[in-house]
Design an enzyme around this catalytic site. Structure first.
Site, PDB file in Angstrom:
ATOM      1  N   LYS A 190       0.871  -1.173   0.000  1.00  0.00           N
ATOM      2  CA  LYS A 190       0.000   0.000   0.000  1.00  0.00           C
ATOM      3  C   LYS A 190       0.915   1.232   0.000  1.00  0.00           C
ATOM      4  O   LYS A 190       1.391   1.662   1.043  1.00  0.00           O
ATOM      5  CB  LYS A 190      -0.914  -0.015   1.229  1.00  0.00           C
ATOM      6  CG  LYS A 190      -2.259   0.700   1.061  1.00  0.00           C
ATOM      7  CD  LYS A 190      -2.157   2.172   0.728  1.00  0.00           C
ATOM      8  CE  LYS A 190      -1.568   2.951   1.888  1.00  0.00           C
ATOM      9  NZ  LYS A 190      -1.406   4.418   1.516  1.00  0.00           N
ATOM     10  N   GLU A 266       9.115   1.175  11.182  1.00  0.00           N
ATOM     11  CA  GLU A 266      10.188   2.162  11.021  1.00  0.00           C
ATOM     12  C   GLU A 266       9.502   3.513  11.095  1.00  0.00           C
ATOM     13  O   GLU A 266       8.843   3.945  10.149  1.00  0.00           O
ATOM     14  CB  GLU A 266      10.902   1.933   9.687  1.00  0.00           C
ATOM     15  CG  GLU A 266      12.290   2.565   9.644  1.00  0.00           C
ATOM     16  CD  GLU A 266      12.248   4.033   9.269  1.00  0.00           C
ATOM     17  OE1 GLU A 266      12.362   4.879  10.199  1.00  0.00           O
ATOM     18  OE2 GLU A 266      12.101   4.351   8.090  1.00  0.00           O
ATOM     19  N   CYS A 300      13.509  10.477   7.336  1.00  0.00           N
ATOM     20  CA  CYS A 300      13.523  10.206   8.776  1.00  0.00           C
ATOM     21  C   CYS A 300      14.941  10.199   9.323  1.00  0.00           C
ATOM     22  O   CYS A 300      15.157  10.380  10.525  1.00  0.00           O
ATOM     23  CB  CYS A 300      12.818   8.884   9.074  1.00  0.00           C
ATOM     24  SG  CYS A 300      13.522   7.475   8.195  1.00  0.00           S
ATOM     25  N   GLU A 397      10.119  16.307  13.817  1.00  0.00           N
ATOM     26  CA  GLU A 397      10.782  16.255  12.520  1.00  0.00           C
ATOM     27  C   GLU A 397      10.423  17.479  11.690  1.00  0.00           C
ATOM     28  O   GLU A 397       9.243  17.776  11.486  1.00  0.00           O
ATOM     29  CB  GLU A 397      10.356  14.990  11.766  1.00  0.00           C
ATOM     30  CG  GLU A 397      10.973  13.710  12.302  1.00  0.00           C
ATOM     31  CD  GLU A 397      10.635  12.519  11.421  1.00  0.00           C
ATOM     32  OE1 GLU A 397      11.520  12.049  10.688  1.00  0.00           O
ATOM     33  OE2 GLU A 397       9.479  12.057  11.483  1.00  0.00           O
TER      34      GLU A 397
END
Length: 493
Positions: A190, A266, A300, A397
């Site tokens: 997906k 993750e 990331c 982030e």
């Protein structure tokens, strides 16, 4: 400098028409059950580049059935035969590397330089796991009592749902598909709805490489939450591999708990970049440009917080700002462009608000700091100094080309600042003292450390984090074991 290019409609058609734009289920391209579709937009121009079928819940469950039916046959394929198919997929990706790179630029916006690097990295997962497929090695030992043997073997975990993000649409797909297929699993991918085309292209490459129908299914969807949740509730699904935000990861872990699905997660990062007073500043600035600006900061693993010793902070900031200011910004398809747009307007607004909040709290701007106007979701390379240690820009982030710099005085202070986060994916450390570097690295609460290096990702290495940056590892031999169950047989002979 913002470089703009005219929209290349003919080239866009060439790049987007050699693979299906429908769902790939059971080896067939099909429209969604409800007929819904969605547009894919070029972030540099705001123009539509393709229309893609949007999977419904029933489509997701159909993909699970297809993967379930294909599982016995694929898991029984000899390891060498699996390896040859993955090797062929690697070769086909290399042959189409430039087309794939330009396709990534079209739907993701990153520079062509970055996209070419991603394709090479992504293809390497197929080569690495073509080699690992024949090395799913078990063990035999005598029990401590001496009364029996302990035989341990590794079996495919089963039907696996793979959920990938938009920032590395090729690499995040191959990093999951490669080990899953090597282990004997079948998958439903997906992809992110911002970047579904690359995933569909990779599915076509795998088909051409000889992957049987139903082994790899791809279902883009604008109803991601409902579709993934329904698949996780299906008893045939035994594995979830997710790359994305920690917030979404928590929700998926809750969903997976209902049927006790094995999860590899993750998740988010908040990478510190530590520069000690004895660091080689030329090397540190080079590393900072890689760690911060790879993929335009939308990674990331991107350096998110720069902690620099007070004795070198002014010089480091000056040099970094000089390098950032010189970057050529524009439509990523331009050969001279080094930084493309952010993925969408929401991303640009978030970066803009974080920088504004930092400035309101006393930070100074050495370069950048103001969003570009006009077409495309561009944000200039930005360096901030005098950033307060409590500034919100250090807590989440950034996912953009912004480098906030904070000073420190002692090693202990640097480690404390670096570890002051719920995340623990990667850290970067620059020092000329190897003893200090290794000592500091061991004290950092992250799953990976780049010691005098601005990049850590490698298909042969275990990628993953501590704390709320995730569960499990991708890459290396460990990445294949994530798609297996260990079986122990107690036996006498």
């Amino acid at each position: 400098m913002l470089i703009r290019h005219a929209h290349r409609s003919e080239r866009t058609a060439e790049l987007t028409t050699w693979f299906p734009h429908d769902l790939v289920i059971g080896g067939e391209a099909r429209a969604g059950a409800d007929g819904h579709r969605f547009d894919v937009v070029n972030p540099a121009t705001g123009q539509r580049i393709a229309s893609v079928a949007s999977a419904s819940v029933s489509d997701g469950l159909a993909a699970v059935r297809a993967a379930e039916c294909a599982l016995p046959g694929w898991s029984a394929v000899a390891p060498r035969a699996k390896a040859e198919i993955l090797r062929k997929a690697f070769e086909l990706m290399c042959e189409r590397a430039e087309d794939l790179a330009q396709l990534i630029v079209l739907e993701n916006g990153k520079s062509l330089i970055d996209a070419r690097g991603e394709v090479a990295y992504a293809a390497e997962f197929f080569r690495w796991y073509s080699e690992e497929a024949v090395r799913l090695i078990g063990s035999v030992q005598t029990s401590p009592s001496g009364q029996n043997r302990i035989v341990v073997s590794h079996h495919p975990i089963g039907v696996s749902v793979l959920v990938t993000p938009w920032n590395f649409p090729a690499a995040m797909a191959t990093r999951k598909i490669g080990p899953a297929l090597a282990a004997g699993c079948t998958v439903i991918l997906k992809p992110a709805s911002d970047t579904p085309l690359t995933a569909l292209a990779i599915a076509e490459i795998l088909r051409q490489a000889g992957v049987p129908a139903g082994v790899v299914n791809v279902i883009p969807s604008r109803s991601s939450g409902a579709v993934v949740s329904a698949m996780l509730d299906d008893p045939a699904v035994r594995k979830l591999s997710f790359t994305g935000s920690t917030e979404v990861g928590r929700t998926l872990l809750e969903n997976a708990s209902r049927t006790v699905v094995n999860c590899s997660m993750e998740l988010g990062g908040n990478a510190p970049f530590l520069v000690f007073g004895d660091a080689d500043l030329d090397s540190a600035v080079d590393g900072a440009m890689i760690a911060k600006m790879r993929n335009g900061g939308e990674a990331c693993t991107a350096a998110n917080r720069f902690y620099v010793h007070a004795s070198v902070a002014e010089e480091f900031g000056r040099r970094l700002a000089e390098r950032m200011r010189a970057l050529r910004v524009g439509d990523g398809l331009g050969e001279r462009v080094e930084l493309g747009p952010l993925i969408n307007e929401g991303a640009r607004l978030k970066v803009d608000s974080l920088v504004a909040a930092a400035r309101d709290a006393g930070a100074s701007v050495l370069t950048g700091g103001e969003s570009h106007s006009g077409v495309g979701f561009f944000y200039p390379p930005t360096v901030l100094v005098d950033v307060a240690p409590s500034s919100p820009i250090l807590d989440e982030e950034i996912f953009g080309p912004v480098a906030p710099i904070v000073t420190f005085d002692t090693d202990d202070e640097a480690v404390e600042l670096a570890n002051r986060t719920e995340y623990g994916l990667v850290s970067y450390v620059y020092t000329s003292d190897l003893s200090r570097g290794l000592s500091v690295s061991e004290r950092l609460e992250t799953g990976m450390v780049g010691l005098n290096r601005g990049v850590v990702s490698d298909p042969a290495a275990p990628f993953g984090g501590f704390k709320q940056s995730g569960l499990g590892r991708e890459g290396g031999h460990e990445g294949m074991l994530e798609f297996t169950e260990s079986q122990y047989i107690a036996v006498n002979w």
